[in-house]
Design a protein around this motif. Structure first.
Motif, short mmCIF file in Angstrom:
data_model
loop_
_atom_site.label_atom_id
_atom_site.label_comp_id
_atom_site.label_asym_id
_atom_site.label_seq_id
_atom_site.Cartn_x
_atom_site.Cartn_y
_atom_site.Cartn_z
N LEU A 82 0.81 -1.22 0.00
CA LEU A 82 0.00 0.00 0.00
C LEU A 82 0.85 1.27 0.00
O LEU A 82 0.37 2.33 -0.40
N GLN A 83 2.08 1.16 0.47
CA GLN A 83 3.00 2.30 0.53
C GLN A 83 4.32 1.90 -0.13
O GLN A 83 5.32 1.69 0.54
N PRO A 84 4.34 1.78 -1.45
CA PRO A 84 5.52 1.23 -2.12
C PRO A 84 6.80 2.04 -1.94
O PRO A 84 7.88 1.50 -2.08
N GLY A 85 6.70 3.31 -1.57
CA GLY A 85 7.89 4.11 -1.38
C GLY A 85 8.37 4.20 0.06
O GLY A 85 9.35 4.87 0.35
N ALA A 86 7.67 3.52 0.96
CA ALA A 86 8.00 3.60 2.39
C ALA A 86 9.02 2.53 2.78
O ALA A 86 8.87 1.37 2.42
N SER A 87 10.02 2.94 3.53
CA SER A 87 11.05 2.00 3.96
C SER A 87 10.67 1.23 5.23
O SER A 87 11.11 0.10 5.42
N ALA A 88 9.86 1.84 6.09
CA ALA A 88 9.56 1.24 7.39
C ALA A 88 8.96 -0.17 7.32
O ALA A 88 9.39 -1.05 8.06
N PRO A 89 7.99 -0.43 6.43
CA PRO A 89 7.46 -1.79 6.38
C PRO A 89 8.54 -2.82 6.04
O PRO A 89 8.56 -3.92 6.60
N HIS A 90 9.46 -2.45 5.17
CA HIS A 90 10.51 -3.38 4.77
C HIS A 90 11.50 -3.61 5.91
O HIS A 90 11.97 -4.74 6.12
N LEU A 91 11.81 -2.57 6.65
CA LEU A 91 12.71 -2.70 7.78
C LEU A 91 12.12 -3.64 8.83
O LEU A 91 12.78 -4.58 9.30
N LEU A 92 10.87 -3.39 9.19
CA LEU A 92 10.22 -4.25 10.19
C LEU A 92 10.03 -5.67 9.68
O LEU A 92 10.19 -6.64 10.44
N ALA B 30 15.25 -11.79 5.12
CA ALA B 30 15.59 -10.64 5.97
C ALA B 30 16.55 -9.71 5.25
O ALA B 30 16.35 -8.48 5.24
N ALA B 31 17.57 -10.26 4.64
CA ALA B 31 18.56 -9.45 3.93
C ALA B 31 17.91 -8.69 2.77
O ALA B 31 18.20 -7.52 2.55
N ARG B 32 17.02 -9.36 2.05
CA ARG B 32 16.34 -8.73 0.92
C ARG B 32 15.50 -7.54 1.40
O ARG B 32 15.55 -6.45 0.81
N GLU B 33 14.76 -7.73 2.47
CA GLU B 33 13.90 -6.65 2.99
C GLU B 33 14.72 -5.50 3.56
O GLU B 33 14.38 -4.33 3.36
N HIS B 34 15.80 -5.82 4.25
CA HIS B 34 16.66 -4.76 4.79
C HIS B 34 17.31 -3.97 3.66
O HIS B 34 17.44 -2.73 3.74
N GLU B 35 17.71 -4.65 2.60
CA GLU B 35 18.29 -3.96 1.45
C GLU B 35 17.25 -3.05 0.78
O GLU B 35 17.56 -1.92 0.39
N GLU B 36 16.04 -3.52 0.66
CA GLU B 36 14.97 -2.70 0.08
C GLU B 36 14.72 -1.47 0.95
O GLU B 36 14.53 -0.37 0.43
N ALA B 37 14.72 -1.65 2.26
CA ALA B 37 14.53 -0.51 3.17
C ALA B 37 15.65 0.52 2.98
O ALA B 37 15.38 1.72 2.90
N ARG B 38 16.90 0.05 2.87
CA ARG B 38 18.03 0.97 2.65
C ARG B 38 17.87 1.71 1.32
O ARG B 38 18.08 2.92 1.24
N HIS B 39 17.50 0.98 0.29
CA HIS B 39 17.31 1.56 -1.03
C HIS B 39 16.24 2.65 -1.01
O HIS B 39 16.43 3.75 -1.53
N LEU B 40 15.11 2.36 -0.39
CA LEU B 40 14.01 3.32 -0.33
C LEU B 40 14.39 4.53 0.51
O LEU B 40 14.03 5.66 0.17
N GLU B 41 15.13 4.31 1.58
CA GLU B 41 15.56 5.42 2.43
C GLU B 41 16.51 6.33 1.67
O GLU B 41 16.41 7.56 1.74
N GLN B 42 17.43 5.75 0.91
CA GLN B 42 18.35 6.55 0.10
C GLN B 42 17.59 7.34 -0.95
O GLN B 42 17.90 8.51 -1.19
N ASN B 43 16.61 6.72 -1.58
CA ASN B 43 15.79 7.43 -2.58
C ASN B 43 15.05 8.59 -1.95
O ASN B 43 14.95 9.67 -2.54
N ALA B 44 14.52 8.39 -0.75
CA ALA B 44 13.79 9.46 -0.07
C ALA B 44 14.72 10.61 0.27
O ALA B 44 14.36 11.78 0.11
N LYS B 45 15.93 10.31 0.72
CA LYS B 45 16.89 11.36 1.05
C LYS B 45 17.30 12.12 -0.21
O LYS B 45 17.41 13.34 -0.19
N SER B 46 17.53 11.40 -1.30
CA SER B 46 17.89 12.05 -2.56
C SER B 46 16.78 12.95 -3.06
O SER B 46 17.03 14.06 -3.52
N ALA B 47 15.56 12.48 -2.98
CA ALA B 47 14.42 13.28 -3.42
C ALA B 47 14.28 14.53 -2.56
O ALA B 47 14.00 15.62 -3.06
N GLY B 48 14.50 14.40 -1.27
CA GLY B 48 14.43 15.54 -0.37
C GLY B 48 15.51 16.57 -0.68
O GLY B 48 15.26 17.77 -0.67
#
Length: 75
Positions: A27-37, A51-69
Motif C-alpha cells: 500500500l505504501q511502495p515508497g515507504a522503507s519502514a514496512p521493509h525494515l520491520l 531478511a537481507a532482501r527486505e533490509h536492502e529494500e529498506a536501505r534503497h528506499l531510504e536513500q531514494n527518499a533522502k535524494s528526493a528531499g
C-alpha cells in the motif's frame, strides 16, 4: 497495517505480523519502514535471505527518499 505488523508479533503472532507488513509495503511502495520491520521479523523466523532482501529494500528506499528531499530543497 503497519500497526498490526508491529503489535501482532509482540502478542506472539509473527506470521500475522509478516502478512500485515507485506500488505503495508504494497500500500505504501515508497515507504522503507514496512521493509525494515519485515526484515526484522524474517530474522526472528531464521529466514536470513528474506531478511537481507527486505533490509536492502529498506536501505534503497531510504536513500531514494533522502535524494528526493535533497533535490526538492535545492530547487
Amino acid at each position: 497495517y503497519m500497526m498490526l505488523g508491529y503489535v501482532l508479533p509482540r502478542k506472539g503472532d509473527v506470521p500475522g505480523g509478516v502478512a500485515a507488513l507485506k500488505k503495508a509495503a504494497s500500500l505504501q511502495p515508497g515507504a522503507s519502514a514496512p521493509h525494515l520491520l519485515l526484515g526484522n521479523l524474517y530474522e526472528r523466523l531464521g529466514q536470513t535471505a528474506d531478511a537481507a532482501r527486505e533490509h536492502e529494500e529498506a536501505r534503497h528506499l531510504e536513500q531514494n527518499a533522502k535524494s528526493a528531499g535533497a533535490r526538492t530543497r535545492s530547487q
